[in-house]
Design a protein around this motif. Sequence first.
Motif, PDB file in Angstrom:
ATOM      1  N   UNK A   1       0.853  -1.256   0.290  1.00  0.00           N
ATOM      2  CA  UNK A   1       0.002   0.102   0.040  1.00  0.00           C
ATOM      3  C   UNK A   1       1.104   1.402  -0.337  1.00  0.00           C
ATOM      4  N   UNK A   2       1.793   1.331   0.806  1.00  0.00           N
ATOM      5  CA  UNK A   2       2.646   2.410   1.108  1.00  0.00           C
ATOM      6  C   UNK A   2       3.166   2.768  -0.559  1.00  0.00           C
ATOM      7  N   UNK A   3       3.829   1.384  -0.754  1.00  0.00           N
ATOM      8  CA  UNK A   3       4.702   2.278  -2.197  1.00  0.00           C
ATOM      9  C   UNK A   3       4.008   1.939  -3.468  1.00  0.00           C
ATOM     10  N   UNK A   4       2.348   1.916  -3.685  1.00  0.00           N
ATOM     11  CA  UNK A   4       1.257   2.170  -4.662  1.00  0.00           C
ATOM     12  C   UNK A   4       0.824   3.500  -4.370  1.00  0.00           C
ATOM     13  N   UNK A   5       1.407   4.450  -3.037  1.00  0.00           N
ATOM     14  CA  UNK A   5       0.868   5.504  -2.560  1.00  0.00           C
ATOM     15  C   UNK A   5       2.022   6.180  -2.651  1.00  0.00           C
ATOM     16  N   UNK A   6       3.126   5.666  -3.478  1.00  0.00           N
ATOM     17  CA  UNK A   6       4.347   6.653  -3.196  1.00  0.00           C
ATOM     18  C   UNK A   6       4.343   7.019  -4.919  1.00  0.00           C
ATOM     19  N   UNK A   7       4.373   5.355  -5.875  1.00  0.00           N
ATOM     20  CA  UNK A   7       4.298   5.010  -7.056  1.00  0.00           C
ATOM     21  C   UNK A   7       2.698   6.680  -7.857  1.00  0.00           C
ATOM     22  N   UNK A   8       1.665   6.513  -7.266  1.00  0.00           N
ATOM     23  CA  UNK A   8       1.044   7.546  -7.416  1.00  0.00           C
ATOM     24  C   UNK A   8       1.487   8.200  -7.685  1.00  0.00           C
ATOM     25  N   UNK A   9       2.201   9.535  -6.619  1.00  0.00           N
ATOM     26  CA  UNK A   9       2.263  10.572  -5.665  1.00  0.00           C
ATOM     27  C   UNK A   9       3.721  10.820  -7.256  1.00  0.00           C
ATOM     28  N   UNK A  10       4.034   9.522  -7.514  1.00  0.00           N
ATOM     29  CA  UNK A  10       5.564  10.346  -8.320  1.00  0.00           C
ATOM     30  C   UNK A  10       4.913  10.042  -9.979  1.00  0.00           C
ATOM     31  N   UNK A  11       3.646   9.367 -10.162  1.00  0.00           N
ATOM     32  CA  UNK A  11       3.352   9.485 -11.617  1.00  0.00           C
ATOM     33  C   UNK A  11       2.464  10.369 -12.004  1.00  0.00           C
ATOM     34  N   UNK A  12       1.438  11.119 -10.687  1.00  0.00           N
ATOM     35  CA  UNK A  12       0.758  12.406 -11.086  1.00  0.00           C
ATOM     36  C   UNK A  12       2.163  13.879 -11.125  1.00  0.00           C
ATOM     37  N   UNK A  13       3.464  13.900 -10.840  1.00  0.00           N
ATOM     38  CA  UNK A  13       4.308  14.611 -11.134  1.00  0.00           C
ATOM     39  C   UNK A  13       3.797  16.328 -10.862  1.00  0.00           C
TER      40      UNK A  13
END
Length: 235
Positions: free
Chosen positions: A221-233
Amino acid sequence: MSLLFPTHPTTRPRRRQRRHNHLMPFLFGLGLAAPAVAVVAYLLWPTWQSEKPDDPDRIPVSVGSTLFNVPTHAFRRKVQKHSGPQERVDLSYVYPSLEASETPRHVTRENFDEHVQPVDRIFLSISAHHNATSPDARLRTIYPLYAAQASRNADGLTIQPFHDYTPYASEDLFLGSAPALVARCTRDAATPGMCMSERRIGGADLIFRFPRAWLDDWRTVADAMDRLSAQLGGT
């Protein structure tokens, strides 16, 4: 009497003839100009008015003067599905693939029971914070005032229940590291518990929501939130 006024029956036809003579050049010029105007109008007419282009993969949205590139199909509300500055946008992603899909679930009376299942989406709201207390400051200065003694489970996740008769009654605070996780979750009751995790990027706050049950695999879950934050840029 007709000999005394010989001009009256002859002046009117002459005036009509003069008007007709003046009108002819005007009509002739208009006839020549019309095809040219039609050609110019055809060439300049915006073709997008008659065609419906496919949606782009991402839409640039500014929230709190911070730019985010949002997947087109992640928007939960059609009214927010446009580029430019907005006060808030609400998004959802399929979990754990993190695909942006706006395909709704069709629930009927016959298949209602089979649709009562765990939520398969992680929800994200991006809103302008207007210099409100940051999530980090809330974690350092506010939560400790209301949280009870912490404990740690076998998977390395720290759990701090909040005291009753506080603003966070019936909630627990979960803390993890590597990857970092801060989540405030309601307890399971008549409905399953839900968690909220916040982070700040520029002038906007990102608020993730997901089922408490997902914390059994909290690192994913934590990794998913990190990835989404990075993808939104957010920039």
